[in-house]
Scaffold this motif. Structure first.
Motif, mmCIF file in Angstrom:
data_model
loop_
_atom_site.group_PDB
_atom_site.id
_atom_site.type_symbol
_atom_site.label_atom_id
_atom_site.label_comp_id
_atom_site.label_asym_id
_atom_site.label_seq_id
_atom_site.Cartn_x
_atom_site.Cartn_y
_atom_site.Cartn_z
ATOM 1 N N ASN A 148 0.807 -1.220 0.000
ATOM 2 C CA ASN A 148 0.000 0.000 0.000
ATOM 3 C C ASN A 148 0.841 1.271 0.000
ATOM 4 N N ALA A 149 2.049 1.192 0.526
ATOM 5 C CA ALA A 149 2.924 2.370 0.581
ATOM 6 C C ALA A 149 3.790 2.521 -0.668
ATOM 7 N N SER A 150 3.667 1.601 -1.601
ATOM 8 C CA SER A 150 4.509 1.623 -2.798
ATOM 9 C C SER A 150 3.981 2.601 -3.833
ATOM 10 N N GLU A 151 4.880 3.186 -4.610
ATOM 11 C CA GLU A 151 4.472 4.083 -5.695
ATOM 12 C C GLU A 151 4.224 3.332 -6.996
ATOM 13 N N PHE A 152 4.499 2.026 -7.000
ATOM 14 C CA PHE A 152 4.288 1.209 -8.189
ATOM 15 C C PHE A 152 2.934 0.508 -8.081
ATOM 16 N N ASN A 153 2.356 0.193 -9.232
ATOM 17 C CA ASN A 153 1.037 -0.443 -9.235
ATOM 18 C C ASN A 153 0.924 -1.319 -10.474
ATOM 19 N N ILE A 154 0.604 -2.594 -10.275
ATOM 20 C CA ILE A 154 0.494 -3.518 -11.397
ATOM 21 C C ILE A 154 -0.542 -3.059 -12.403
ATOM 22 N N GLU A 155 -1.533 -2.317 -11.938
ATOM 23 C CA GLU A 155 -2.598 -1.862 -12.841
ATOM 24 C C GLU A 155 -2.111 -0.786 -13.811
ATOM 25 N N ASN A 156 -0.958 -0.213 -13.541
ATOM 26 C CA ASN A 156 -0.399 0.816 -14.428
ATOM 27 C C ASN A 156 0.648 0.259 -15.386
ATOM 28 N N ILE A 157 0.935 -1.024 -15.276
ATOM 29 C CA ILE A 157 1.948 -1.642 -16.139
ATOM 30 C C ILE A 157 1.238 -2.345 -17.282
ATOM 31 N N LYS A 158 1.536 -1.937 -18.501
ATOM 32 C CA LYS A 158 0.881 -2.497 -19.671
ATOM 33 C C LYS A 158 1.811 -3.488 -20.380
ATOM 34 N N GLY A 159 1.210 -4.401 -21.096
ATOM 35 C CA GLY A 159 1.992 -5.343 -21.885
ATOM 36 C C GLY A 159 2.534 -6.509 -21.072
ATOM 37 N N ASP A 160 3.412 -7.280 -21.693
ATOM 38 C CA ASP A 160 3.947 -8.495 -21.087
ATOM 39 C C ASP A 160 5.439 -8.433 -20.798
ATOM 40 N N ALA A 161 6.000 -7.227 -20.808
ATOM 41 C CA ALA A 161 7.440 -7.110 -20.558
ATOM 42 C C ALA A 161 7.740 -5.846 -19.771
ATOM 43 N N LEU A 162 8.794 -5.925 -18.962
ATOM 44 C CA LEU A 162 9.319 -4.779 -18.229
ATOM 45 C C LEU A 162 10.556 -4.263 -18.949
ATOM 46 N N PRO A 163 11.005 -3.045 -18.649
ATOM 47 C CA PRO A 163 12.270 -2.583 -19.218
ATOM 48 C C PRO A 163 13.374 -3.602 -18.946
ATOM 49 N N LEU A 164 14.201 -3.863 -19.942
ATOM 50 C CA LEU A 164 15.202 -4.918 -19.852
ATOM 51 C C LEU A 164 16.352 -4.503 -18.930
ATOM 52 N N VAL A 165 16.587 -5.322 -17.914
ATOM 53 C CA VAL A 165 17.695 -5.128 -16.982
ATOM 54 C C VAL A 165 18.456 -6.451 -16.901
ATOM 55 N N GLN A 166 19.782 -6.366 -16.931
ATOM 56 C CA GLN A 166 20.601 -7.577 -16.880
ATOM 57 C C GLN A 166 21.682 -7.435 -15.813
ATOM 58 N N ILE A 167 22.273 -8.576 -15.433
ATOM 59 C CA ILE A 167 23.268 -8.626 -14.355
ATOM 60 C C ILE A 167 24.601 -9.105 -14.912
ATOM 61 N N VAL A 168 25.673 -8.433 -14.527
ATOM 62 C CA VAL A 168 27.031 -8.902 -14.833
ATOM 63 C C VAL A 168 27.734 -9.205 -13.523
ATOM 64 N N TYR A 169 28.254 -10.399 -13.419
ATOM 65 C CA TYR A 169 28.873 -10.875 -12.175
ATOM 66 C C TYR A 169 30.334 -10.455 -12.115
ATOM 67 N N GLY A 170 30.713 -9.810 -11.006
ATOM 68 C CA GLY A 170 32.072 -9.324 -10.835
ATOM 69 C C GLY A 170 33.051 -10.414 -10.428
ATOM 70 N N SER A 171 34.267 -10.315 -10.941
ATOM 71 C CA SER A 171 35.333 -11.257 -10.588
ATOM 72 C C SER A 171 36.659 -10.654 -11.021
ATOM 73 N N THR A 172 37.716 -11.407 -10.894
ATOM 74 C CA THR A 172 38.995 -10.933 -11.414
ATOM 75 C C THR A 172 39.044 -11.139 -12.927
ATOM 76 N N ASN A 173 39.924 -10.381 -13.583
ATOM 77 C CA ASN A 173 40.187 -10.567 -15.023
ATOM 78 C C ASN A 173 38.904 -10.485 -15.852
ATOM 79 N N MET A 174 38.163 -9.388 -15.674
ATOM 80 C CA MET A 174 36.892 -9.231 -16.385
ATOM 81 C C MET A 174 37.094 -8.633 -17.783
ATOM 82 N N LEU A 175 36.079 -8.812 -18.620
ATOM 83 C CA LEU A 175 36.061 -8.233 -19.953
ATOM 84 C C LEU A 175 34.868 -7.292 -20.071
ATOM 85 N N PRO A 176 34.967 -6.258 -20.877
ATOM 86 C CA PRO A 176 33.837 -5.349 -21.055
ATOM 87 C C PRO A 176 32.753 -5.906 -21.967
ATOM 88 N N ASP A 177 33.037 -6.999 -22.622
ATOM 89 C CA ASP A 177 32.150 -7.516 -23.673
ATOM 90 C C ASP A 177 30.735 -7.795 -23.184
#
Length: 352
Positions: free
Chosen positions: A223-252
Protein backbone atom coordinates in the motif's frame (compact mmCIF):
# COMPACT_ATOMS: atom_id res chain seq x y z
CA UNK A 1 -35.32 -24.11 31.61
CA UNK A 2 -34.93 -21.72 28.65
CA UNK A 3 -32.82 -19.38 30.76
CA UNK A 4 -30.62 -22.27 31.91
CA UNK A 5 -30.11 -23.46 28.29
CA UNK A 6 -29.22 -19.93 27.16
CA UNK A 7 -26.72 -19.53 29.98
CA UNK A 8 -25.16 -22.90 29.15
CA UNK A 9 -24.92 -22.04 25.44
CA UNK A 10 -23.25 -18.73 26.27
CA UNK A 11 -20.79 -20.44 28.58
CA UNK A 12 -19.91 -22.98 25.91
CA UNK A 13 -19.48 -20.27 23.29
CA UNK A 14 -16.79 -18.66 25.42
CA UNK A 15 -14.81 -21.89 25.25
CA UNK A 16 -14.98 -22.17 21.45
CA UNK A 17 -12.39 -20.20 19.43
CA UNK A 18 -13.78 -17.48 17.21
CA UNK A 19 -12.25 -19.29 14.20
CA UNK A 20 -14.75 -22.09 14.80
CA UNK A 21 -17.59 -19.72 13.93
CA UNK A 22 -16.13 -18.14 10.78
CA UNK A 23 -13.02 -19.21 8.93
CA UNK A 24 -11.20 -16.85 6.60
CA UNK A 25 -11.15 -17.56 2.87
CA UNK A 26 -7.73 -18.36 1.37
CA UNK A 27 -7.00 -18.94 -2.32
CA UNK A 28 -3.97 -21.06 -3.26
CA UNK A 29 -2.48 -19.88 -6.56
CA UNK A 30 -0.32 -22.65 -8.00
CA UNK A 31 2.53 -21.86 -10.38
CA UNK A 32 4.53 -25.09 -10.40
CA UNK A 33 8.00 -25.63 -8.94
CA UNK A 34 9.43 -28.42 -6.81
CA UNK A 35 6.46 -28.33 -4.47
CA UNK A 36 4.49 -29.63 -7.46
CA UNK A 37 7.26 -31.91 -8.72
CA UNK A 38 7.69 -35.65 -8.99
CA UNK A 39 10.75 -37.90 -8.74
CA UNK A 40 11.31 -41.37 -10.13
CA UNK A 41 11.32 -42.82 -6.61
CA UNK A 42 10.93 -41.82 -2.97
CA UNK A 43 14.71 -41.46 -2.65
CA UNK A 44 14.95 -38.93 -5.48
CA UNK A 45 14.95 -35.68 -3.51
CA UNK A 46 17.40 -33.84 -5.78
CA UNK A 47 16.67 -35.44 -9.15
CA UNK A 48 13.08 -34.92 -10.22
CA UNK A 49 10.82 -33.09 -12.64
CA UNK A 50 9.29 -29.86 -11.37
CA UNK A 51 5.77 -28.58 -12.02
CA UNK A 52 3.94 -31.89 -12.47
CA UNK A 53 1.28 -31.97 -9.73
CA UNK A 54 -1.88 -29.85 -10.31
CA UNK A 55 -3.28 -27.58 -7.62
CA UNK A 56 -6.22 -29.80 -6.68
CA UNK A 57 -3.88 -32.70 -5.95
CA UNK A 58 -1.67 -30.43 -3.83
CA UNK A 59 -4.64 -29.36 -1.73
CA UNK A 60 -6.11 -32.85 -1.44
CA UNK A 61 -2.76 -34.14 -0.17
CA UNK A 62 -3.06 -31.83 2.85
CA UNK A 63 -6.73 -32.07 3.90
CA UNK A 64 -5.90 -30.50 7.28
CA UNK A 65 -5.68 -27.07 5.63
CA UNK A 66 -9.48 -26.99 5.47
CA UNK A 67 -9.45 -26.80 9.26
CA UNK A 68 -7.51 -23.54 9.00
CA UNK A 69 -9.56 -21.73 6.36
CA UNK A 70 -11.95 -22.16 3.48
CA UNK A 71 -9.33 -23.04 0.90
CA UNK A 72 -9.77 -23.05 -2.87
CA UNK A 73 -7.19 -23.41 -5.63
CA UNK A 74 -6.31 -21.72 -8.92
CA UNK A 75 -3.81 -23.10 -11.43
CA UNK A 76 -2.13 -19.89 -12.60
CA UNK A 77 0.92 -21.51 -14.21
CA UNK A 78 2.68 -24.87 -14.32
CA UNK A 79 6.34 -24.03 -14.71
CA UNK A 80 9.76 -24.50 -13.16
CA UNK A 81 10.59 -21.13 -11.63
CA UNK A 82 13.95 -20.72 -13.36
CA UNK A 83 11.97 -20.44 -16.61
CA UNK A 84 9.78 -17.56 -15.43
CA UNK A 85 10.05 -14.48 -17.64
CA UNK A 86 8.44 -11.05 -17.38
CA UNK A 87 5.36 -12.47 -19.07
CA UNK A 88 4.78 -15.06 -16.33
CA UNK A 89 5.76 -12.65 -13.55
CA UNK A 90 3.24 -10.07 -14.72
CA UNK A 91 0.59 -12.75 -15.17
CA UNK A 92 1.02 -13.94 -11.58
CA UNK A 93 0.84 -10.36 -10.30
CA UNK A 94 -2.33 -9.60 -12.25
CA UNK A 95 -4.07 -12.77 -11.13
CA UNK A 96 -3.16 -12.17 -7.49
CA UNK A 97 -4.20 -8.54 -7.76
CA UNK A 98 -7.62 -9.59 -9.05
CA UNK A 99 -7.99 -11.99 -6.12
CA UNK A 100 -7.07 -9.58 -3.32
CA UNK A 101 -9.54 -7.02 -4.68
CA UNK A 102 -12.39 -9.44 -3.94
CA UNK A 103 -14.02 -8.83 -0.54
CA UNK A 104 -14.56 -12.58 -0.19
CA UNK A 105 -10.80 -13.32 -0.29
CA UNK A 106 -8.93 -12.81 3.00
CA UNK A 107 -5.52 -14.10 2.00
CA UNK A 108 -3.56 -15.62 -0.87
CA UNK A 109 -0.97 -18.40 -0.92
CA UNK A 110 1.25 -18.84 -3.99
CA UNK A 111 3.03 -22.14 -4.55
CA UNK A 112 6.27 -21.48 -6.43
CA UNK A 113 9.66 -22.92 -7.29
CA UNK A 114 12.46 -22.00 -4.90
CA UNK A 115 14.89 -20.81 -7.59
CA UNK A 116 13.21 -17.46 -8.24
CA UNK A 117 10.56 -17.25 -5.52
CA UNK A 118 12.43 -14.35 -3.92
CA UNK A 119 12.16 -12.30 -7.11
CA UNK A 120 8.44 -12.98 -7.53
CA UNK A 121 7.79 -12.17 -3.87
CA UNK A 122 9.69 -8.88 -4.06
CA UNK A 123 7.91 -7.90 -7.27
CA UNK A 124 4.50 -8.57 -5.73
CA UNK A 125 5.43 -6.55 -2.66
CA UNK A 126 6.11 -3.58 -4.91
CA UNK A 127 3.15 -3.66 -7.29
CA UNK A 128 0.07 -4.95 -5.45
CA UNK A 129 -1.98 -2.51 -3.37
CA UNK A 130 -3.34 -4.51 -0.45
CA UNK A 131 -2.91 -5.18 3.23
CA UNK A 132 -4.19 -8.74 2.86
CA UNK A 133 -1.60 -11.46 3.51
CA UNK A 134 0.16 -12.77 0.39
CA UNK A 135 2.33 -15.77 1.23
CA UNK A 136 4.64 -17.53 -1.19
CA UNK A 137 5.54 -21.10 -0.35
CA UNK A 138 7.85 -23.65 -1.91
CA UNK A 139 9.68 -26.84 -1.08
CA UNK A 140 13.14 -28.27 -1.45
CA UNK A 141 11.91 -31.84 -1.92
CA UNK A 142 9.19 -33.02 -4.32
CA UNK A 143 6.00 -34.58 -2.95
CA UNK A 144 7.23 -38.02 -4.05
CA UNK A 145 10.35 -37.88 -1.83
CA UNK A 146 10.84 -39.28 1.65
CA UNK A 147 10.28 -36.53 4.24
CA UNK A 148 8.89 -34.15 1.64
CA UNK A 149 8.76 -30.65 3.11
CA UNK A 150 6.05 -29.32 0.80
CA UNK A 151 2.96 -30.55 2.68
CA UNK A 152 3.91 -28.96 6.00
CA UNK A 153 5.12 -25.80 4.26
CA UNK A 154 1.76 -25.55 2.47
CA UNK A 155 -0.16 -26.14 5.70
CA UNK A 156 1.88 -23.44 7.44
CA UNK A 157 1.48 -21.00 4.54
CA UNK A 158 -2.30 -21.38 4.64
CA UNK A 159 -2.25 -20.88 8.41
CA UNK A 160 -0.25 -17.69 7.92
CA UNK A 161 -2.45 -16.34 5.12
CA UNK A 162 -5.55 -17.09 7.23
CA UNK A 163 -4.20 -15.31 10.29
CA UNK A 164 -5.59 -11.86 11.04
CA UNK A 165 -2.22 -11.01 12.61
CA UNK A 166 -0.56 -11.28 9.17
CA UNK A 167 -2.61 -8.43 7.79
CA UNK A 168 -0.46 -5.47 6.81
CA UNK A 169 2.81 -7.42 7.08
CA UNK A 170 3.42 -7.31 3.33
CA UNK A 171 4.29 -10.14 0.99
CA UNK A 172 6.01 -13.00 2.82
CA UNK A 173 7.76 -16.28 2.08
CA UNK A 174 6.99 -19.18 4.39
CA UNK A 175 9.64 -21.90 4.40
CA UNK A 176 10.71 -24.39 7.06
CA UNK A 177 8.58 -22.61 9.71
CA UNK A 178 10.30 -19.28 9.01
CA UNK A 179 8.29 -16.19 8.01
CA UNK A 180 10.45 -13.99 5.79
CA UNK A 181 9.95 -10.54 4.28
CA UNK A 182 9.91 -10.51 0.49
CA UNK A 183 12.53 -7.76 0.15
CA UNK A 184 15.39 -9.36 2.06
CA UNK A 185 14.87 -13.12 1.91
CA UNK A 186 17.13 -15.17 -0.32
CA UNK A 187 17.84 -18.77 -1.15
CA UNK A 188 21.19 -19.49 0.46
CA UNK A 189 21.63 -23.24 0.02
CA UNK A 190 20.33 -25.60 -2.64
CA UNK A 191 20.36 -29.01 -0.92
CA UNK A 192 18.78 -28.52 2.52
CA UNK A 193 15.26 -27.69 3.63
CA UNK A 194 16.45 -24.65 5.63
CA UNK A 195 17.28 -23.02 2.32
CA UNK A 196 16.00 -19.48 2.92
CA UNK A 197 17.56 -16.82 5.11
CA UNK A 198 17.62 -13.06 5.60
CA UNK A 199 20.60 -11.11 6.89
CA UNK A 200 18.15 -8.97 8.89
CA UNK A 201 16.38 -11.99 10.35
CA UNK A 202 12.97 -13.54 9.89
CA UNK A 203 9.81 -11.55 10.52
CA UNK A 204 8.69 -14.38 12.74
CA UNK A 205 8.10 -18.09 12.95
CA UNK A 206 5.09 -20.33 12.65
CA UNK A 207 4.53 -23.10 15.20
CA UNK A 208 1.58 -25.51 15.09
CA UNK A 209 -0.41 -23.22 12.85
CA UNK A 210 0.18 -20.01 14.82
CA UNK A 211 2.48 -17.13 13.75
CA UNK A 212 4.78 -15.46 16.26
CA UNK A 213 6.17 -12.06 15.20
CA UNK A 214 9.53 -10.46 16.04
CA UNK A 215 10.06 -7.55 13.63
CA UNK A 216 8.45 -5.46 10.88
CA UNK A 217 9.70 -4.28 7.50
CA UNK A 218 11.21 -0.79 7.63
CA UNK A 219 11.01 -0.08 3.88
CA UNK A 220 8.08 0.78 1.61
CA UNK A 221 5.87 -2.05 0.34
CA UNK A 222 2.39 -2.81 -1.03
CA UNK A 223 0.00 0.00 0.00
CA UNK A 224 2.92 2.37 0.58
CA UNK A 225 4.51 1.62 -2.80
CA UNK A 226 4.47 4.08 -5.69
CA UNK A 227 4.29 1.21 -8.19
CA UNK A 228 1.04 -0.44 -9.24
CA UNK A 229 0.49 -3.52 -11.40
CA UNK A 230 -2.60 -1.86 -12.84
CA UNK A 231 -0.40 0.82 -14.43
CA UNK A 232 1.95 -1.64 -16.14
CA UNK A 233 0.88 -2.50 -19.67
CA UNK A 234 1.99 -5.34 -21.88
CA UNK A 235 3.95 -8.50 -21.09
CA UNK A 236 7.44 -7.11 -20.56
CA UNK A 237 9.32 -4.78 -18.23
CA UNK A 238 12.27 -2.58 -19.22
CA UNK A 239 15.20 -4.92 -19.85
CA UNK A 240 17.69 -5.13 -16.98
CA UNK A 241 20.60 -7.58 -16.88
CA UNK A 242 23.27 -8.63 -14.35
CA UNK A 243 27.03 -8.90 -14.83
CA UNK A 244 28.87 -10.87 -12.18
CA UNK A 245 32.07 -9.32 -10.83
CA UNK A 246 35.33 -11.26 -10.59
CA UNK A 247 38.99 -10.93 -11.41
CA UNK A 248 40.19 -10.57 -15.02
CA UNK A 249 36.89 -9.23 -16.39
CA UNK A 250 36.06 -8.23 -19.95
CA UNK A 251 33.84 -5.35 -21.05
CA UNK A 252 32.15 -7.52 -23.67
CA UNK A 253 29.27 -8.68 -21.46
CA UNK A 254 28.24 -5.11 -20.62
CA UNK A 255 28.43 -4.05 -24.27
CA UNK A 256 26.49 -7.12 -25.41
CA UNK A 257 23.69 -6.31 -23.00
CA UNK A 258 23.61 -2.74 -24.26
CA UNK A 259 23.35 -4.04 -27.83
CA UNK A 260 20.53 -6.36 -26.75
CA UNK A 261 18.57 -3.37 -25.49
CA UNK A 262 19.29 -3.36 -21.75
CA UNK A 263 18.16 -0.12 -20.11
CA UNK A 264 20.10 -0.84 -16.92
CA UNK A 265 22.92 -3.16 -15.91
CA UNK A 266 23.36 -4.48 -12.39
CA UNK A 267 27.06 -4.81 -11.63
CA UNK A 268 27.24 -7.62 -9.05
CA UNK A 269 30.62 -6.49 -7.87
CA UNK A 270 33.13 -7.91 -5.45
CA UNK A 271 33.11 -6.58 -1.89
CA UNK A 272 31.40 -3.21 -1.73
CA UNK A 273 30.17 -3.52 -5.29
CA UNK A 274 33.69 -2.82 -6.49
CA UNK A 275 34.40 -2.14 -10.16
CA UNK A 276 37.79 -2.94 -11.67
CA UNK A 277 39.56 0.21 -12.85
CA UNK A 278 39.80 -1.13 -16.41
CA UNK A 279 36.00 -1.61 -16.52
CA UNK A 280 35.16 1.91 -15.30
CA UNK A 281 35.52 3.58 -18.75
CA UNK A 282 33.08 1.08 -20.26
CA UNK A 283 30.49 1.71 -17.54
CA UNK A 284 30.87 5.47 -17.86
CA UNK A 285 30.32 5.25 -21.61
CA UNK A 286 27.23 3.13 -21.06
CA UNK A 287 25.92 5.67 -18.57
CA UNK A 288 26.53 8.44 -21.11
CA UNK A 289 24.60 6.38 -23.66
CA UNK A 290 21.60 6.20 -21.31
CA UNK A 291 22.15 2.78 -19.72
CA UNK A 292 21.76 2.97 -15.93
CA UNK A 293 24.66 1.49 -13.96
CA UNK A 294 23.68 0.03 -10.60
CA UNK A 295 26.31 -1.29 -8.22
CA UNK A 296 25.25 -4.30 -6.19
CA UNK A 297 27.47 -6.94 -4.59
CA UNK A 298 28.05 -10.64 -4.97
CA UNK A 299 28.63 -10.76 -1.20
CA UNK A 300 25.50 -12.14 0.50
CA UNK A 301 25.58 -9.88 3.58
CA UNK A 302 26.08 -6.19 4.21
CA UNK A 303 25.24 -3.38 1.82
CA UNK A 304 26.87 -1.23 -0.85
CA UNK A 305 27.96 2.20 0.38
CA UNK A 306 27.48 5.09 -1.99
CA UNK A 307 30.65 6.93 -3.02
CA UNK A 308 32.82 4.27 -1.43
CA UNK A 309 35.07 2.31 -3.79
CA UNK A 310 33.70 4.43 -6.63
CA UNK A 311 32.65 8.12 -6.92
CA UNK A 312 29.02 7.37 -7.69
CA UNK A 313 27.96 11.02 -7.55
CA UNK A 314 30.60 11.93 -10.13
CA UNK A 315 29.72 9.09 -12.47
CA UNK A 316 25.95 9.24 -12.01
CA UNK A 317 25.77 5.62 -10.92
CA UNK A 318 23.25 4.08 -8.54
CA UNK A 319 23.97 1.79 -5.57
CA UNK A 320 21.63 -1.06 -4.69
CA UNK A 321 22.03 -0.59 -0.92
CA UNK A 322 21.32 -4.00 0.68
CA UNK A 323 19.38 -5.50 -2.25
CA UNK A 324 21.12 -8.47 -3.81
CA UNK A 325 21.63 -8.41 -7.61
CA UNK A 326 18.43 -10.29 -8.43
CA UNK A 327 16.32 -8.04 -6.21
CA UNK A 328 18.09 -4.97 -7.60
CA UNK A 329 17.15 -6.15 -11.08
CA UNK A 330 13.45 -6.23 -10.14
CA UNK A 331 13.45 -2.77 -8.57
CA UNK A 332 15.47 -1.27 -11.42
CA UNK A 333 13.01 -2.59 -13.99
CA UNK A 334 10.09 -1.05 -12.11
CA UNK A 335 11.98 2.20 -11.55
CA UNK A 336 12.55 2.47 -15.30
CA UNK A 337 8.80 2.38 -15.91
CA UNK A 338 8.69 5.75 -14.19
CA UNK A 339 11.99 7.56 -14.75
CA UNK A 340 15.39 7.57 -16.43
CA UNK A 341 16.90 9.92 -13.86
CA UNK A 342 19.69 8.26 -11.85
CA UNK A 343 19.07 10.42 -8.78
CA UNK A 344 15.39 9.46 -8.75
CA UNK A 345 16.27 5.79 -9.19
CA UNK A 346 18.71 6.09 -6.28
CA UNK A 347 15.90 7.48 -4.13
CA UNK A 348 13.87 4.40 -4.88
CA UNK A 349 16.71 2.13 -3.86
CA UNK A 350 16.96 3.93 -0.52
CA UNK A 351 13.22 3.73 0.10
CA UNK A 352 12.49 0.18 -1.02
Amino acid sequence: MKKTFTTLALSLSLLIPISSFAKNNVVVVATGGTIAGAGASSTNSATYTAAKVPVDDLLNAVPQIQNLANVTGVQALQIASESITDKELLSIARQVNDLVKKPSVNGVVITHGTDTVEETAFFLSLVIKTDKPIVLVASMRPPSALSADGPLNLYSAVALAASDSAKGKGVMILMNDGIFAARDVTKSINIHTNAFTSQWGALGTLVEGKPYWFRNVAKRFNNASEFNIENIKGDALPLVQIVYGSTNMLPDAYLAYQKAGAKAIIHAGTGNGSVAKYIVPTLNQLQADGVQIIRSSRVPHGFVLRNAEQPDDKYGWVVAHDLNPQKAKILAALALTKTKDAKEIQRMFWEY
